[in-house]
Design a protein around this motif. Structure first.
Motif, PDB file in Angstrom:
ATOM      1  N   CYS A 240       1.003   2.968  -6.019  1.00 21.16           N
ATOM      2  CA  CYS A 240       1.324   4.239  -6.411  1.00 21.16           C
ATOM      3  C   CYS A 240       0.911   4.302  -8.216  1.00 21.16           C
ATOM      4  O   CYS A 240       1.024   5.423  -8.727  1.00 21.16           O
ATOM      5  CB  CYS A 240       2.538   4.714  -6.403  1.00 21.16           C
ATOM      6  SG  CYS A 240       2.870   5.043  -4.744  1.00 21.16           S
ATOM      7  N   ARG A 258      -3.316  10.584  -3.124  1.00 25.59           N
ATOM      8  CA  ARG A 258      -2.411  10.378  -1.822  1.00 25.59           C
ATOM      9  C   ARG A 258      -3.055   9.443  -1.028  1.00 25.59           C
ATOM     10  O   ARG A 258      -4.483   9.486  -0.993  1.00 25.59           O
ATOM     11  CB  ARG A 258      -2.260  11.822  -0.985  1.00 25.59           C
ATOM     12  CG  ARG A 258      -1.477  11.470   0.120  1.00 25.59           C
ATOM     13  CD  ARG A 258      -1.195  12.777   1.033  1.00 25.59           C
ATOM     14  NE  ARG A 258      -0.550  12.313   2.110  1.00 25.59           N
ATOM     15  CZ  ARG A 258      -1.039  12.095   3.326  1.00 25.59           C
ATOM     16  NH1 ARG A 258      -2.555  11.981   3.335  1.00 25.59           N
ATOM     17  NH2 ARG A 258      -0.423  11.819   4.171  1.00 25.59           N
ATOM     18  N   ASN A 284       9.983   6.867  -0.201  1.00 31.64           N
ATOM     19  CA  ASN A 284       9.329   7.765  -1.163  1.00 31.64           C
ATOM     20  C   ASN A 284       9.849   7.489  -2.711  1.00 31.64           C
ATOM     21  O   ASN A 284      10.904   7.400  -2.737  1.00 31.64           O
ATOM     22  CB  ASN A 284       9.343   9.259  -0.956  1.00 31.64           C
ATOM     23  CG  ASN A 284       9.008   9.634   0.773  1.00 31.64           C
ATOM     24  OD1 ASN A 284       7.929   9.297   1.003  1.00 31.64           O
ATOM     25  ND2 ASN A 284      10.192   9.722   1.317  1.00 31.64           N
ATOM     26  N   HIS A 285       8.887   7.555  -3.573  1.00 32.75           N
ATOM     27  CA  HIS A 285       9.108   7.723  -5.014  1.00 32.75           C
ATOM     28  C   HIS A 285       8.687   9.101  -5.538  1.00 32.75           C
ATOM     29  O   HIS A 285       7.708   9.121  -5.452  1.00 32.75           O
ATOM     30  CB  HIS A 285       8.479   6.574  -5.867  1.00 32.75           C
ATOM     31  CG  HIS A 285       8.950   6.506  -7.242  1.00 32.75           C
ATOM     32  ND1 HIS A 285       7.880   7.043  -8.127  1.00 32.75           N
ATOM     33  CD2 HIS A 285      10.036   6.287  -7.940  1.00 32.75           C
ATOM     34  CE1 HIS A 285       8.751   6.953  -9.512  1.00 32.75           C
ATOM     35  NE2 HIS A 285       9.741   6.484  -9.296  1.00 32.75           N
ATOM     36  N   HIS A 286       9.758   9.768  -6.206  1.00 38.21           N
ATOM     37  CA  HIS A 286       9.364  11.008  -6.682  1.00 38.21           C
ATOM     38  C   HIS A 286       9.418  10.841  -8.274  1.00 38.21           C
ATOM     39  O   HIS A 286      10.722  10.344  -8.772  1.00 38.21           O
ATOM     40  CB  HIS A 286      10.356  11.920  -6.179  1.00 38.21           C
ATOM     41  CG  HIS A 286      10.572  12.056  -4.671  1.00 38.21           C
ATOM     42  ND1 HIS A 286       9.710  12.905  -3.988  1.00 38.21           N
ATOM     43  CD2 HIS A 286      11.748  11.499  -4.051  1.00 38.21           C
ATOM     44  CE1 HIS A 286      10.216  12.569  -2.584  1.00 38.21           C
ATOM     45  NE2 HIS A 286      11.168  11.877  -2.619  1.00 38.21           N
ATOM     46  N   TYR A 294      14.340   8.028  -5.498  1.00 37.46           N
ATOM     47  CA  TYR A 294      13.814   7.537  -4.295  1.00 37.46           C
ATOM     48  C   TYR A 294      14.489   8.154  -2.920  1.00 37.46           C
ATOM     49  O   TYR A 294      15.695   8.571  -2.973  1.00 37.46           O
ATOM     50  CB  TYR A 294      14.298   6.070  -4.050  1.00 37.46           C
ATOM     51  CG  TYR A 294      13.542   5.177  -5.012  1.00 37.46           C
ATOM     52  CD1 TYR A 294      12.252   4.680  -4.504  1.00 37.46           C
ATOM     53  CD2 TYR A 294      13.609   4.796  -6.420  1.00 37.46           C
ATOM     54  CE1 TYR A 294      11.248   3.925  -5.290  1.00 37.46           C
ATOM     55  CE2 TYR A 294      12.970   3.977  -7.043  1.00 37.46           C
ATOM     56  CZ  TYR A 294      11.722   3.503  -6.798  1.00 37.46           C
ATOM     57  OH  TYR A 294      11.133   2.692  -7.297  1.00 37.46           O
ATOM     58  N   SER A 296      13.984   8.414   1.690  1.00 38.19           N
ATOM     59  CA  SER A 296      13.172   7.597   2.797  1.00 38.19           C
ATOM     60  C   SER A 296      13.247   8.524   3.829  1.00 38.19           C
ATOM     61  O   SER A 296      14.071   9.449   4.166  1.00 38.19           O
ATOM     62  CB  SER A 296      13.799   6.343   3.037  1.00 38.19           C
ATOM     63  OG  SER A 296      15.341   6.558   3.272  1.00 38.19           O
ATOM     64  N   TYR A 310      15.563  12.329   7.385  1.00 36.44           N
ATOM     65  CA  TYR A 310      15.110  12.330   6.001  1.00 36.44           C
ATOM     66  C   TYR A 310      16.378  12.040   5.381  1.00 36.44           C
ATOM     67  O   TYR A 310      17.224  12.762   5.405  1.00 36.44           O
ATOM     68  CB  TYR A 310      14.419  13.863   5.639  1.00 36.44           C
ATOM     69  CG  TYR A 310      14.190  13.757   3.962  1.00 36.44           C
ATOM     70  CD1 TYR A 310      12.996  12.875   3.608  1.00 36.44           C
ATOM     71  CD2 TYR A 310      14.991  14.532   3.158  1.00 36.44           C
ATOM     72  CE1 TYR A 310      12.880  12.955   2.039  1.00 36.44           C
ATOM     73  CE2 TYR A 310      14.517  14.667   1.552  1.00 36.44           C
ATOM     74  CZ  TYR A 310      13.419  13.824   1.304  1.00 36.44           C
ATOM     75  OH  TYR A 310      13.249  13.964  -0.054  1.00 36.44           O
ATOM     76  N   SER A 327       3.901  12.707   3.830  1.00 39.14           N
ATOM     77  CA  SER A 327       4.490  12.553   2.328  1.00 39.14           C
ATOM     78  C   SER A 327       3.578  12.293   1.195  1.00 39.14           C
ATOM     79  O   SER A 327       2.640  11.334   1.464  1.00 39.14           O
ATOM     80  CB  SER A 327       5.393  11.287   2.572  1.00 39.14           C
ATOM     81  OG  SER A 327       6.248  11.075   1.263  1.00 39.14           O
ATOM     82  N   ASP A 329       4.204  11.099  -1.689  1.00 37.62           N
ATOM     83  CA  ASP A 329       5.271  10.294  -2.553  1.00 37.62           C
ATOM     84  C   ASP A 329       5.538   9.050  -1.620  1.00 37.62           C
ATOM     85  O   ASP A 329       6.514   8.335  -2.405  1.00 37.62           O
ATOM     86  CB  ASP A 329       6.568  10.792  -2.819  1.00 37.62           C
ATOM     87  CG  ASP A 329       6.144  12.228  -3.935  1.00 37.62           C
ATOM     88  OD1 ASP A 329       5.732  11.797  -4.849  1.00 37.62           O
ATOM     89  OD2 ASP A 329       6.644  13.431  -3.603  1.00 37.62           O
ATOM     90  N   ALA A 330       4.822   8.722  -0.842  1.00 36.30           N
ATOM     91  CA  ALA A 330       5.223   7.314   0.035  1.00 36.30           C
ATOM     92  C   ALA A 330       4.663   6.221  -0.968  1.00 36.30           C
ATOM     93  O   ALA A 330       3.841   6.106  -1.597  1.00 36.30           O
ATOM     94  CB  ALA A 330       4.281   7.407   1.122  1.00 36.30           C
ATOM     95  N   TYR A 331       5.797   5.234  -0.955  1.00 41.06           N
ATOM     96  CA  TYR A 331       5.718   4.032  -1.790  1.00 41.06           C
ATOM     97  C   TYR A 331       5.876   2.627  -0.946  1.00 41.06           C
ATOM     98  O   TYR A 331       4.858   1.871  -1.101  1.00 41.06           O
ATOM     99  CB  TYR A 331       6.843   4.075  -2.766  1.00 41.06           C
ATOM    100  CG  TYR A 331       6.937   3.037  -3.623  1.00 41.06           C
ATOM    101  CD1 TYR A 331       5.945   2.459  -4.407  1.00 41.06           C
ATOM    102  CD2 TYR A 331       8.192   2.287  -3.997  1.00 41.06           C
ATOM    103  CE1 TYR A 331       5.793   1.577  -5.381  1.00 41.06           C
ATOM    104  CE2 TYR A 331       8.002   1.287  -4.959  1.00 41.06           C
ATOM    105  CZ  TYR A 331       6.988   0.832  -5.488  1.00 41.06           C
ATOM    106  OH  TYR A 331       7.004  -0.187  -6.484  1.00 41.06           O
TER     107      TYR A 331
END
Length: 337
Positions: A240, A258, A284-286, A294, A296, A310, A327, A329-331
């Motif tokens: 990311c 993405r 996820n990382h936003h 974070y 998930s 969620y 998503s 923002d998936a990490y």
């Protein structure tokens, strides 16, 4: 044509960019790995504990990076059961003053998360106990300070690995790979990232001669990596963050690109077979590299369920596989066999 094999044992967490996967770190291969631990895994269906749906975890001071990971680990196959096995064995590193280890603090928290009488106030104390045990050895994970979810995951596994002689819990995340060198002169999605990792690299034989006979002719040397042993749980870290140049200086920034992924992931093995994995968790990382949040997506892995949730610290809502796959923002991706 001849081939030389060079063995490596790797942690299952990798950095996945759109064009390549970079192994995060190597683990010493002094103990034997078994892809099929028949004594335990063959009885999985009869011994598995029922997984309760995720419950909200309180944020006790910038701990969203830990909470999002813990929600996925709470549903991870075999993990709770392996932690019991760890605690039943003698521990190499033990705090005789508090009678608590990272392993036991982690196990106690997962047991609470999977309880019908879950109490968020008690959970807050258990999260605090776990974070304090980890940060007593890895100071950057002190409560109140932001940190990286993937780094915390590696630190947690490392502490459990160091504490336990049997290393039962960490084995489910371990991978064994092999480098294969082929010599002529002697006898942008997740799937794309895996293909790139396993692609052959080509060199002039004069630069990379055969290590058996020293042959360095005018032909080519080709190198490829392959998975020899795959883990029960495959964890992939998405790339990311990227380097960008501003005013002649390089800076690390979060990428807005993405990376697509699917519910099923087929991973080839060195013997020509393959293993199909199924997605059950997305962290996820936003935000940006300078700060963020974070969350998930987690699938409840109780038998005969297909429910997704969620998880945003203490707030947990129903979700779907479709929402998890979309998503942006998936990490971290968690797959099970």
């Amino acid at each position: 044509m001849s081939a030389i094999r060079n063995d490596k044992v790797l942690g299952s967490s990798h950095i996945l960019q759109q064009d390549k996967i970079i192994p995060q770190r190597e683990i010493s291969a002094k103990h034997t790995f078994h892809e099929n631990d028949h004594a335990f895994y063959s009885t999985w269906e009869s011994t598995v504990q029922k997984r309760e749906p995720p419950k909200g975890l309180p944020n006790i001071g910038n701990t969203c990076y830990a909470n999002s990971l813990l929600q996925v680990l709470g549903q991870t196959p075999f993990l709770n059961e392996k932690l019991v096995s760890c605690i039943d064995h003698s521990l190499k590193r033990f705090d005789y003053q508090t009678k608590t280890t990272v392993t036991s603090a982690f196990r106690n928290l997962l047991r609470s998360m999977n309880s019908l009488t879950f109490d968020p106030i008690l959970a807050a104390g258990m999260i605090s106990a776990l974070m304090n045990k980890v940060s007593s050895r890895e100071h950057e994970f002190r409560i109140g300070f932001q940190n990286d979810c993937h780094s915390f995951f590696l630190a947690l596994l490392s502490e459990i690995y160091d504490e336990n002689q049997a290393k039962e819990a960490t084995r489910i995340f371990e991978i064994e790979m092999v480098d294969e060198f082929y010599f002529d002169s002697c006898v942008h999605n997740v799937e794309g990232g895996l293909d790139s990792l396993l692609n052959e690299e080509e060199f002039d034989e004069a630069d990379v001669p055969c290590r058996k006979c020293g042959s360095g002719g005018k032909g080519k040397t080709r190198k490829a990596m392959a998975f020899r042993i795959l883990p029960k749980v495959l964890v992939i870290q998405l790339g990311c963050f990227q380097e960008k140049s501003y005013g002649g200086h390089l800076h690390i920034a979060k990428s807005l690109r993405r990376i697509g992924f699917a519910e099923k992931l087929r991973v080839p093995k060195s013997n020509g077979s393959s293993v199909t994995y199924h997605l059950y968790g997305v962290v996820n990382h936003h935000g940006s590299i300078h700060g963020g949040h974070y969350t998930s997506f987690v699938k409840n892995l109780s038998p005969n369920t297909e429910h997704w949730y969620y998880c945003n610290d203490s707030n947990v809502t129903h979700s779907t596989l479709t929402e998890a796959l979309k998503s942006r923002d998936a990490y971290l991706l968690f797959f099970k066999m």
